[in-house]
Motif scaffolding. Structure first.
Motif, PDB file in Angstrom:
ATOM      1  N   ASN A 194       0.790  -0.985  -0.061  1.00  0.00           N
ATOM      2  CA  ASN A 194      -0.104   0.061   0.070  1.00  0.00           C
ATOM      3  C   ASN A 194       0.916   1.314   0.030  1.00  0.00           C
ATOM      4  O   ASN A 194       1.530   1.481   1.060  1.00  0.00           O
ATOM      5  CB  ASN A 194      -0.817  -0.117   1.250  1.00  0.00           C
ATOM      6  N   SER A 195       1.247   1.870  -1.231  1.00  0.00           N
ATOM      7  CA  SER A 195       1.997   2.866  -1.199  1.00  0.00           C
ATOM      8  C   SER A 195       1.688   4.180  -0.624  1.00  0.00           C
ATOM      9  O   SER A 195       2.428   5.015  -0.172  1.00  0.00           O
ATOM     10  CB  SER A 195       1.944   3.246  -2.785  1.00  0.00           C
ATOM     11  N   ALA A 196       0.236   4.279  -0.256  1.00  0.00           N
ATOM     12  CA  ALA A 196      -0.448   5.638   0.407  1.00  0.00           C
ATOM     13  C   ALA A 196      -0.025   5.487   1.941  1.00  0.00           C
ATOM     14  O   ALA A 196       0.332   6.279   2.598  1.00  0.00           O
ATOM     15  CB  ALA A 196      -1.803   5.560   0.205  1.00  0.00           C
ATOM     16  N   GLU A 200       2.503   7.557   4.490  1.00  0.00           N
ATOM     17  CA  GLU A 200       2.134   8.118   5.321  1.00  0.00           C
ATOM     18  C   GLU A 200       3.006   7.827   6.659  1.00  0.00           C
ATOM     19  O   GLU A 200       3.199   8.956   7.390  1.00  0.00           O
ATOM     20  CB  GLU A 200       0.690   7.380   5.695  1.00  0.00           C
TER      21      GLU A 200
END
Length: 206
Positions: A194-196, A200
Protein backbone atom coordinates in the motif's frame (compact mmCIF):
# COMPACT_ATOMS: atom_id res chain seq x y z
CA UNK A 1 23.77 -115.87 65.16
CA UNK A 2 20.82 -116.05 62.80
CA UNK A 3 18.93 -113.50 64.85
CA UNK A 4 21.61 -110.78 64.84
CA UNK A 5 22.05 -111.19 61.10
CA UNK A 6 18.32 -110.69 60.53
CA UNK A 7 18.40 -107.60 62.75
CA UNK A 8 21.40 -106.30 60.82
CA UNK A 9 19.64 -106.92 57.51
CA UNK A 10 16.49 -105.22 58.73
CA UNK A 11 18.50 -102.28 60.04
CA UNK A 12 20.34 -101.88 56.75
CA UNK A 13 17.09 -102.18 54.82
CA UNK A 14 15.45 -99.61 57.08
CA UNK A 15 18.41 -97.27 56.61
CA UNK A 16 18.19 -97.65 52.84
CA UNK A 17 14.45 -97.00 52.93
CA UNK A 18 15.04 -93.94 55.12
CA UNK A 19 17.65 -92.64 52.70
CA UNK A 20 15.28 -93.23 49.80
CA UNK A 21 12.47 -91.46 51.63
CA UNK A 22 14.75 -88.57 52.52
CA UNK A 23 15.87 -88.35 48.87
CA UNK A 24 12.29 -88.46 47.63
CA UNK A 25 11.36 -85.82 50.21
CA UNK A 26 14.23 -83.58 49.15
CA UNK A 27 13.24 -83.98 45.50
CA UNK A 28 9.62 -83.18 46.37
CA UNK A 29 10.69 -80.07 48.30
CA UNK A 30 13.04 -79.03 45.51
CA UNK A 31 10.32 -79.55 42.90
CA UNK A 32 7.87 -77.57 45.04
CA UNK A 33 10.37 -74.74 45.43
CA UNK A 34 10.97 -74.63 41.67
CA UNK A 35 7.21 -74.53 41.06
CA UNK A 36 6.84 -71.73 43.61
CA UNK A 37 9.72 -69.84 41.98
CA UNK A 38 8.10 -70.22 38.56
CA UNK A 39 4.79 -68.98 39.96
CA UNK A 40 6.55 -66.02 41.57
CA UNK A 41 8.32 -65.11 38.31
CA UNK A 42 5.03 -65.45 36.41
CA UNK A 43 3.21 -63.24 38.94
CA UNK A 44 5.94 -60.61 38.79
CA UNK A 45 5.88 -60.64 34.98
CA UNK A 46 2.09 -60.30 34.95
CA UNK A 47 2.27 -57.45 37.50
CA UNK A 48 4.97 -55.68 35.49
CA UNK A 49 2.95 -56.06 32.30
CA UNK A 50 -0.18 -54.71 34.02
CA UNK A 51 1.77 -51.74 35.43
CA UNK A 52 3.27 -50.96 32.00
CA UNK A 53 -0.19 -51.13 30.41
CA UNK A 54 -1.58 -48.84 33.11
CA UNK A 55 1.32 -46.42 32.67
CA UNK A 56 0.87 -46.39 28.89
CA UNK A 57 -2.86 -45.73 29.32
CA UNK A 58 -2.17 -42.87 31.77
CA UNK A 59 0.36 -41.37 29.36
CA UNK A 60 -2.08 -41.65 26.46
CA UNK A 61 -4.75 -39.87 28.51
CA UNK A 62 -2.29 -37.13 29.46
CA UNK A 63 -1.26 -36.64 25.82
CA UNK A 64 -4.92 -36.30 24.81
CA UNK A 65 -5.48 -33.79 27.61
CA UNK A 66 -2.37 -31.83 26.61
CA UNK A 67 -3.34 -31.86 22.92
CA UNK A 68 -6.69 -30.32 23.83
CA UNK A 69 -4.92 -27.37 25.48
CA UNK A 70 -4.57 -28.26 29.18
CA UNK A 71 -1.46 -26.25 30.10
CA UNK A 72 -0.57 -27.98 33.43
CA UNK A 73 -0.53 -31.32 31.60
CA UNK A 74 1.59 -29.84 28.81
CA UNK A 75 4.10 -28.66 31.41
CA UNK A 76 4.04 -32.06 33.15
CA UNK A 77 4.74 -33.94 29.91
CA UNK A 78 7.47 -31.48 28.98
CA UNK A 79 9.24 -31.85 32.33
CA UNK A 80 8.89 -35.63 32.16
CA UNK A 81 10.49 -35.73 28.70
CA UNK A 82 13.37 -33.30 29.36
CA UNK A 83 16.08 -35.86 30.14
CA UNK A 84 15.16 -38.60 27.71
CA UNK A 85 13.54 -36.72 24.84
CA UNK A 86 14.36 -32.97 24.73
CA UNK A 87 12.64 -32.59 21.34
CA UNK A 88 9.35 -33.78 22.83
CA UNK A 89 9.90 -31.57 25.87
CA UNK A 90 10.38 -28.57 23.58
CA UNK A 91 7.16 -29.43 21.74
CA UNK A 92 5.07 -29.31 24.90
CA UNK A 93 6.83 -26.27 26.35
CA UNK A 94 6.19 -24.39 23.09
CA UNK A 95 2.53 -25.41 23.10
CA UNK A 96 2.17 -23.90 26.57
CA UNK A 97 4.30 -20.85 25.69
CA UNK A 98 2.13 -20.13 22.64
CA UNK A 99 -0.83 -20.16 25.02
CA UNK A 100 0.89 -17.26 26.86
CA UNK A 101 2.22 -19.31 29.78
CA UNK A 102 5.28 -17.51 31.18
CA UNK A 103 6.67 -20.59 32.97
CA UNK A 104 6.75 -22.38 29.64
CA UNK A 105 8.50 -19.43 27.97
CA UNK A 106 11.31 -19.49 30.52
CA UNK A 107 11.50 -23.28 30.20
CA UNK A 108 11.90 -23.05 26.41
CA UNK A 109 14.77 -20.59 26.84
CA UNK A 110 16.41 -22.78 29.49
CA UNK A 111 16.07 -25.93 27.38
CA UNK A 112 17.29 -24.24 24.19
CA UNK A 113 20.32 -22.84 26.00
CA UNK A 114 21.38 -26.43 26.70
CA UNK A 115 21.45 -27.06 22.95
CA UNK A 116 22.61 -23.66 21.72
CA UNK A 117 24.85 -25.29 19.10
CA UNK A 118 21.68 -26.47 17.35
CA UNK A 119 20.60 -23.73 14.90
CA UNK A 120 16.86 -24.32 15.31
CA UNK A 121 17.05 -24.50 19.11
CA UNK A 122 19.22 -21.37 19.14
CA UNK A 123 16.62 -19.41 17.14
CA UNK A 124 13.78 -20.63 19.34
CA UNK A 125 15.67 -19.69 22.50
CA UNK A 126 16.38 -16.18 21.20
CA UNK A 127 12.78 -15.69 20.08
CA UNK A 128 11.24 -16.63 23.43
CA UNK A 129 13.89 -14.62 25.27
CA UNK A 130 12.76 -11.55 23.32
CA UNK A 131 9.11 -12.38 24.04
CA UNK A 132 9.88 -12.39 27.77
CA UNK A 133 11.68 -9.03 27.47
CA UNK A 134 8.79 -7.58 25.45
CA UNK A 135 6.31 -8.72 28.12
CA UNK A 136 8.41 -6.73 30.58
CA UNK A 137 7.87 -3.56 28.53
CA UNK A 138 11.01 -3.55 26.34
CA UNK A 139 9.87 -1.90 23.07
CA UNK A 140 13.01 -2.84 21.15
CA UNK A 141 12.40 -6.47 22.12
CA UNK A 142 8.80 -6.15 20.91
CA UNK A 143 10.08 -4.87 17.55
CA UNK A 144 12.45 -7.85 17.31
CA UNK A 145 9.64 -10.28 18.21
CA UNK A 146 7.66 -8.75 15.35
CA UNK A 147 10.60 -9.27 12.98
CA UNK A 148 10.89 -12.93 14.06
CA UNK A 149 7.20 -13.46 13.32
CA UNK A 150 7.52 -11.79 9.92
CA UNK A 151 10.53 -13.92 8.97
CA UNK A 152 9.58 -17.15 10.78
CA UNK A 153 12.73 -17.11 12.92
CA UNK A 154 12.29 -19.35 15.96
CA UNK A 155 8.52 -19.41 15.51
CA UNK A 156 5.98 -20.17 12.79
CA UNK A 157 5.67 -17.23 10.40
CA UNK A 158 2.74 -14.95 11.14
CA UNK A 159 2.84 -11.79 9.02
CA UNK A 160 -0.20 -10.12 10.52
CA UNK A 161 0.79 -10.66 14.15
CA UNK A 162 4.36 -9.57 13.42
CA UNK A 163 3.42 -6.33 11.69
CA UNK A 164 0.81 -5.57 14.38
CA UNK A 165 3.51 -5.72 17.06
CA UNK A 166 5.86 -3.49 15.07
CA UNK A 167 3.08 -1.03 14.25
CA UNK A 168 2.12 -0.80 17.93
CA UNK A 169 5.63 0.41 18.78
CA UNK A 170 5.82 2.63 15.68
CA UNK A 171 2.64 4.43 16.72
CA UNK A 172 4.35 5.38 19.98
CA UNK A 173 6.85 7.42 17.96
CA UNK A 174 9.81 5.06 17.56
CA UNK A 175 11.63 6.29 14.43
CA UNK A 176 13.20 2.96 13.43
CA UNK A 177 9.83 1.22 13.67
CA UNK A 178 8.17 3.98 11.64
CA UNK A 179 10.82 3.59 8.95
CA UNK A 180 10.24 -0.14 8.95
CA UNK A 181 6.49 0.37 8.53
CA UNK A 182 7.15 2.69 5.58
CA UNK A 183 9.40 0.07 3.96
CA UNK A 184 6.96 -2.73 4.78
CA UNK A 185 4.13 -1.26 2.73
CA UNK A 186 6.27 -1.23 -0.43
CA UNK A 187 8.18 -4.49 0.28
CA UNK A 188 7.98 -7.27 -2.33
CA UNK A 189 7.17 -9.88 0.32
CA UNK A 190 4.20 -7.88 1.65
CA UNK A 191 1.07 -9.66 0.34
CA UNK A 192 -0.92 -6.40 0.58
CA UNK A 193 1.39 -3.49 -0.40
CA UNK A 194 0.00 0.00 0.00
CA UNK A 195 1.99 2.98 -1.31
CA UNK A 196 -0.36 5.48 0.38
CA UNK A 197 0.33 3.93 3.82
CA UNK A 198 4.05 3.81 3.02
CA UNK A 199 3.97 7.57 2.31
CA UNK A 200 1.96 8.18 5.49
CA UNK A 201 4.54 6.40 7.65
CA UNK A 202 7.37 8.26 5.90
CA UNK A 203 5.60 11.53 6.67
CA UNK A 204 5.21 10.56 10.36
CA UNK A 205 8.90 9.72 10.49
CA UNK A 206 9.83 13.02 8.83
Amino acid sequence: QQFPMNVMTIAIGASVICLILVGVGMMTISSKKRAEERDKVAREAAYKKAMEASKAKDHQERVYKAETGHIPTQLFLAKEAELGNPREALHWYERAANADNEIAMYSVVRLCNRFSDNHVMNLKGKYWGKVIEARGGDKQAQFEVGLCLLKGHGIDQDLQKGIDLIQEVAEEGNIDDQLYMSDWYVAEYNPTPNSALAAEWSYKDA
